[in-house]
Scaffold this motif. Sequence first.
Motif, PDB file in Angstrom:
ATOM      1  N   SER A 150       0.844  -1.189   0.000  1.00 30.19           N
ATOM      2  CA  SER A 150       0.000   0.000   0.000  1.00 30.19           C
ATOM      3  C   SER A 150       0.883   1.244   0.000  1.00 30.19           C
ATOM      4  O   SER A 150       1.889   1.285   0.711  1.00 30.19           O
ATOM      5  CB  SER A 150      -0.878  -0.002   1.248  1.00 30.19           C
ATOM      6  N   PRO A 151       0.521   2.266  -0.772  1.00 32.58           N
ATOM      7  CA  PRO A 151       1.321   3.501  -0.738  1.00 32.58           C
ATOM      8  C   PRO A 151       1.422   4.097   0.667  1.00 32.58           C
ATOM      9  O   PRO A 151       2.420   4.716   1.004  1.00 32.58           O
ATOM     10  CB  PRO A 151       0.573   4.448  -1.670  1.00 32.58           C
ATOM     11  N   ALA A 152       0.401   3.896   1.491  1.00 34.10           N
ATOM     12  CA  ALA A 152       0.418   4.458   2.844  1.00 34.10           C
ATOM     13  C   ALA A 152       1.452   3.775   3.730  1.00 34.10           C
ATOM     14  O   ALA A 152       2.037   4.400   4.607  1.00 34.10           O
ATOM     15  CB  ALA A 152      -0.964   4.339   3.473  1.00 34.10           C
ATOM     16  N   GLY A 153       1.695   2.470   3.507  1.00 33.46           N
ATOM     17  CA  GLY A 153       2.618   1.738   4.365  1.00 33.46           C
ATOM     18  C   GLY A 153       3.938   1.402   3.713  1.00 33.46           C
ATOM     19  O   GLY A 153       4.818   0.819   4.336  1.00 33.46           O
ATOM     20  N   ALA A 154       4.096   1.761   2.457  1.00 31.53           N
ATOM     21  CA  ALA A 154       5.317   1.407   1.732  1.00 31.53           C
ATOM     22  C   ALA A 154       6.514   2.195   2.246  1.00 31.53           C
ATOM     23  O   ALA A 154       6.393   3.323   2.713  1.00 31.53           O
ATOM     24  CB  ALA A 154       5.129   1.673   0.233  1.00 31.53           C
ATOM     25  N   CYS A 155       7.656   1.570   2.111  1.00 30.66           N
ATOM     26  CA  CYS A 155       8.913   2.219   2.461  1.00 30.66           C
ATOM     27  C   CYS A 155       9.085   3.452   1.572  1.00 30.66           C
ATOM     28  O   CYS A 155       8.920   3.373   0.353  1.00 30.66           O
ATOM     29  CB  CYS A 155      10.061   1.237   2.232  1.00 30.66           C
ATOM     30  N   PRO A 156       9.407   4.603   2.161  1.00 36.28           N
ATOM     31  CA  PRO A 156       9.542   5.813   1.347  1.00 36.28           C
ATOM     32  C   PRO A 156      10.754   5.770   0.405  1.00 36.28           C
ATOM     33  O   PRO A 156      10.780   6.478  -0.596  1.00 36.28           O
ATOM     34  CB  PRO A 156       9.691   6.937   2.371  1.00 36.28           C
ATOM     35  N   LEU A 157      11.726   4.886   0.685  1.00 40.47           N
ATOM     36  CA  LEU A 157      12.915   4.815  -0.148  1.00 40.47           C
ATOM     37  C   LEU A 157      12.692   3.932  -1.378  1.00 40.47           C
ATOM     38  O   LEU A 157      12.964   4.323  -2.502  1.00 40.47           O
ATOM     39  CB  LEU A 157      14.106   4.294   0.672  1.00 40.47           C
ATOM     40  N   CYS A 158      12.137   2.716  -1.165  1.00 44.19           N
ATOM     41  CA  CYS A 158      11.959   1.786  -2.295  1.00 44.19           C
ATOM     42  C   CYS A 158      10.518   1.721  -2.785  1.00 44.19           C
ATOM     43  O   CYS A 158      10.218   1.006  -3.750  1.00 44.19           O
ATOM     44  CB  CYS A 158      12.438   0.390  -1.918  1.00 44.19           C
ATOM     45  N   HIS A 159       9.606   2.418  -2.111  1.00 45.21           N
ATOM     46  CA  HIS A 159       8.184   2.459  -2.474  1.00 45.21           C
ATOM     47  C   HIS A 159       7.539   1.072  -2.472  1.00 45.21           C
ATOM     48  O   HIS A 159       6.638   0.787  -3.245  1.00 45.21           O
ATOM     49  CB  HIS A 159       7.981   3.151  -3.827  1.00 45.21           C
ATOM     50  N   GLY A 160       8.025   0.187  -1.607  1.00 51.45           N
ATOM     51  CA  GLY A 160       7.444  -1.146  -1.441  1.00 51.45           C
ATOM     52  C   GLY A 160       7.971  -2.196  -2.381  1.00 51.45           C
ATOM     53  O   GLY A 160       7.523  -3.331  -2.338  1.00 51.45           O
ATOM     54  N   PHE A 161       8.954  -1.871  -3.223  1.00 49.73           N
ATOM     55  CA  PHE A 161       9.483  -2.855  -4.177  1.00 49.73           C
ATOM     56  C   PHE A 161      10.598  -3.705  -3.583  1.00 49.73           C
ATOM     57  O   PHE A 161      10.949  -4.736  -4.137  1.00 49.73           O
ATOM     58  CB  PHE A 161       9.975  -2.145  -5.447  1.00 49.73           C
TER      59      PHE A 161
END
Length: 168
Positions: A150-161
């Motif tokens: 989720s964009p709300a919980g994703a890592c701000p550096l890798c964006h959840g990838f």
Amino acid sequence: CPECNVCAQTFSPQSLSDYLLSRYQGKKAVSFIPLSVHLFNNGENLLRSMEEKGFSRVIFNSEIKRIDEIDEGALNNVEMIDVVSDRFVISEDSIKRINESVESVSFFKSEKWGIMIDDSEKKVFTLSLSCPECAREFNELSPPLFSFNSPAGACPLCHGFGSVIDYD
């Protein structure tokens, strides 16, 4: 709250009364609703709306004044104004008045409520999840905040990838 090291909480009128009793019992208080003048387009509309809803005083330039003592043009240079909703001594006997004062924020579709203790210390509370000390607001906790998908919980550096693509 990371700044105050205090647990953020959602206030209800009753929990706010309990909080005030535990901290300020026996002190004189003025309760108010902080409002943006810009929401009413100008000071004249704000004053008219206050009178229609039964409010007669504001905190203006750190003084409590009656609405009819304020020049409407003076409000055009101000961003926020505090509408006085009640005055009382914080005690067990005033719990009902405190609750009613907190509920009066609904007249202006606001979630903020404030109190001035002994004509000096001002505190603003938010009825949504916030810090009781500095009034910093937080998003309600929900499952997406803890999901990397989720964009709300994703890592701000890798964006959840899970990896960062960058130039060498």
